[in-house]
Write a protein that holds these residues in place. Structure first.
Motif, PDB file in Angstrom:
ATOM      1  N   MET A   1       0.845  -1.168   0.000  1.00  0.00           N
ATOM      2  CA  MET A   1       0.000   0.000   0.000  1.00  0.00           C
ATOM      3  C   MET A   1       0.893   1.235   0.000  1.00  0.00           C
ATOM      4  N   GLU A   2       0.613   2.105  -0.907  1.00  0.00           N
ATOM      5  CA  GLU A   2       1.430   3.300  -1.057  1.00  0.00           C
ATOM      6  C   GLU A   2       0.881   4.425  -0.178  1.00  0.00           C
ATOM      7  N   SER A   3       1.747   5.379   0.070  1.00  0.00           N
ATOM      8  CA  SER A   3       1.339   6.498   0.928  1.00  0.00           C
ATOM      9  C   SER A   3       0.271   7.354   0.257  1.00  0.00           C
ATOM     10  N   ARG A   4       0.309   7.431  -1.065  1.00  0.00           N
ATOM     11  CA  ARG A   4      -0.719   8.245  -1.747  1.00  0.00           C
ATOM     12  C   ARG A   4      -2.096   7.620  -1.581  1.00  0.00           C
ATOM     13  N   ASP A   5      -2.169   6.280  -1.499  1.00  0.00           N
ATOM     14  CA  ASP A   5      -3.451   5.620  -1.259  1.00  0.00           C
ATOM     15  C   ASP A   5      -4.017   5.996   0.109  1.00  0.00           C
ATOM     16  N   ILE A   6      -3.146   6.037   1.106  1.00  0.00           N
ATOM     17  CA  ILE A   6      -3.574   6.420   2.459  1.00  0.00           C
ATOM     18  C   ILE A   6      -4.016   7.883   2.477  1.00  0.00           C
ATOM     19  N   ILE A   7      -3.274   8.723   1.787  1.00  0.00           N
ATOM     20  CA  ILE A   7      -3.638  10.149   1.724  1.00  0.00           C
ATOM     21  C   ILE A   7      -4.994  10.329   1.052  1.00  0.00           C
ATOM     22  N   PHE A   8      -5.220   9.605  -0.056  1.00  0.00           N
ATOM     23  CA  PHE A   8      -6.509   9.697  -0.730  1.00  0.00           C
ATOM     24  C   PHE A   8      -7.642   9.198   0.161  1.00  0.00           C
ATOM     25  N   SER A   9      -7.389   8.177   0.953  1.00  0.00           N
ATOM     26  CA  SER A   9      -8.409   7.673   1.877  1.00  0.00           C
ATOM     27  C   SER A   9      -8.742   8.710   2.940  1.00  0.00           C
ATOM     28  N   ILE A  10      -7.726   9.362   3.465  1.00  0.00           N
ATOM     29  CA  ILE A  10      -7.947  10.410   4.472  1.00  0.00           C
ATOM     30  C   ILE A  10      -8.713  11.576   3.870  1.00  0.00           C
ATOM     31  N   VAL A  11      -8.370  11.944   2.641  1.00  0.00           N
ATOM     32  CA  VAL A  11      -9.091  13.022   1.957  1.00  0.00           C
ATOM     33  C   VAL A  11     -10.550  12.640   1.753  1.00  0.00           C
ATOM     34  N   MET A  12     -10.811  11.367   1.425  1.00  0.00           N
ATOM     35  CA  MET A  12     -12.194  10.919   1.257  1.00  0.00           C
ATOM     36  C   MET A  12     -12.981  11.064   2.560  1.00  0.00           C
ATOM     37  N   VAL A  13     -12.385  10.669   3.678  1.00  0.00           N
ATOM     38  CA  VAL A  13     -13.088  10.733   4.967  1.00  0.00           C
ATOM     39  C   VAL A  13     -13.316  12.181   5.376  1.00  0.00           C
ATOM     40  N   VAL A  14     -12.315  13.029   5.202  1.00  0.00           N
ATOM     41  CA  VAL A  14     -12.461  14.447   5.578  1.00  0.00           C
ATOM     42  C   VAL A  14     -13.496  15.123   4.692  1.00  0.00           C
ATOM     43  N   SER A  15     -13.475  14.817   3.394  1.00  0.00           N
ATOM     44  CA  SER A  15     -14.459  15.443   2.511  1.00  0.00           C
ATOM     45  C   SER A  15     -15.873  14.948   2.836  1.00  0.00           C
ATOM     46  N   ALA A  16     -16.011  13.695   3.267  1.00  0.00           N
ATOM     47  CA  ALA A  16     -17.332  13.211   3.688  1.00  0.00           C
ATOM     48  C   ALA A  16     -17.808  13.967   4.921  1.00  0.00           C
ATOM     49  N   PHE A  17     -16.895  14.230   5.847  1.00  0.00           N
ATOM     50  CA  PHE A  17     -17.256  15.008   7.037  1.00  0.00           C
ATOM     51  C   PHE A  17     -17.734  16.405   6.652  1.00  0.00           C
ATOM     52  N   VAL A  18     -16.942  17.092   5.844  1.00  0.00           N
ATOM     53  CA  VAL A  18     -17.287  18.471   5.458  1.00  0.00           C
ATOM     54  C   VAL A  18     -18.583  18.497   4.663  1.00  0.00           C
ATOM     55  N   LEU A  19     -18.726  17.595   3.714  1.00  0.00           N
ATOM     56  CA  LEU A  19     -19.928  17.559   2.897  1.00  0.00           C
ATOM     57  C   LEU A  19     -21.175  17.302   3.743  1.00  0.00           C
ATOM     58  N   THR A  20     -21.100  16.330   4.632  1.00  0.00           N
ATOM     59  CA  THR A  20     -22.257  16.010   5.471  1.00  0.00           C
ATOM     60  C   THR A  20     -22.589  17.148   6.426  1.00  0.00           C
ATOM     61  N   TYR A  21     -21.580  17.718   7.031  1.00  0.00           N
ATOM     62  CA  TYR A  21     -21.801  18.813   7.980  1.00  0.00           C
ATOM     63  C   TYR A  21     -22.429  20.017   7.274  1.00  0.00           C
ATOM     64  N   GLU A  22     -21.871  20.382   6.126  1.00  0.00           N
ATOM     65  CA  GLU A  22     -22.415  21.542   5.404  1.00  0.00           C
ATOM     66  C   GLU A  22     -23.799  21.248   4.837  1.00  0.00           C
ATOM     67  N   TRP A  23     -24.018  20.034   4.377  1.00  0.00           N
ATOM     68  CA  TRP A  23     -25.303  19.675   3.816  1.00  0.00           C
ATOM     69  C   TRP A  23     -26.395  19.728   4.887  1.00  0.00           C
ATOM     70  N   LEU A  24     -26.078  19.218   6.074  1.00  0.00           N
ATOM     71  CA  LEU A  24     -27.062  19.278   7.161  1.00  0.00           C
ATOM     72  C   LEU A  24     -27.317  20.719   7.594  1.00  0.00           C
ATOM     73  N   GLY A  25     -26.286  21.556   7.586  1.00  0.00           N
ATOM     74  CA  GLY A  25     -26.453  22.956   7.967  1.00  0.00           C
ATOM     75  C   GLY A  25     -27.273  23.744   6.959  1.00  0.00           C
ATOM     76  N   ARG A  26     -27.192  23.376   5.708  1.00  0.00           N
ATOM     77  CA  ARG A  26     -27.910  24.093   4.652  1.00  0.00           C
ATOM     78  C   ARG A  26     -29.417  23.889   4.759  1.00  0.00           C
TER      79      ARG A  26
END
Length: 107
Positions: A1-26
């Motif tokens: 497993m490469e480090s870029r795969d881990i970084i992309f996974s972290i970006v996916m989780v953070v973007s899910a957090f931001v998207l869900t939080y902003e969507w619920l706030g809207r």
């Protein structure tokens, strides 16, 4: 497993957090409802883990296929070498027999 795969996974989780939080706030829904945000993060994290698992399996299969291809190539070269030797032996014997037949025919 490469480090870029881990970084992309972290970006996916953070973007899910931001998207869900902003969507619920809207929609004037209580953005403090952490269960929805947490479940979205877990879902995306599981998706990222599944994608990484499939990637690791495909790499493993690729390595196995490369090893089998390498061994098959070596076996084919070995059989080819043995076949060349035997064909050369048969050709030498045939040449000797042809020479002996030519000698007996000219006598």
């Amino acid at each position: 497993m490469e480090s870029r795969d881990i970084i992309f996974s972290i970006v996916m989780v953070v973007s899910a957090f931001v998207l869900t939080y902003e969507w619920l706030g809207r929609f004037k829904y209580s953005p403090a409802n952490a269960l929805i945000v947490l479940s979205a993060m877990v879902m995306v994290g599981a998706l990222a883990a599944m994608i990484l698992s499939v990637d690791m399996r495909l790499r493993k299969i690729d390595h196995i296929l490369e090893a089998k291809e390498r061994s098959l190539r070596i076996n084919v070269q070995s059989v080819e070498g043995n076949l060349d030797k035997r064909v050369n032996e048969v050709l030498v014997k045939m040449d000797e027999m042809m020479d002996s037949l030519d000698r007996t025919r000219y006598r």
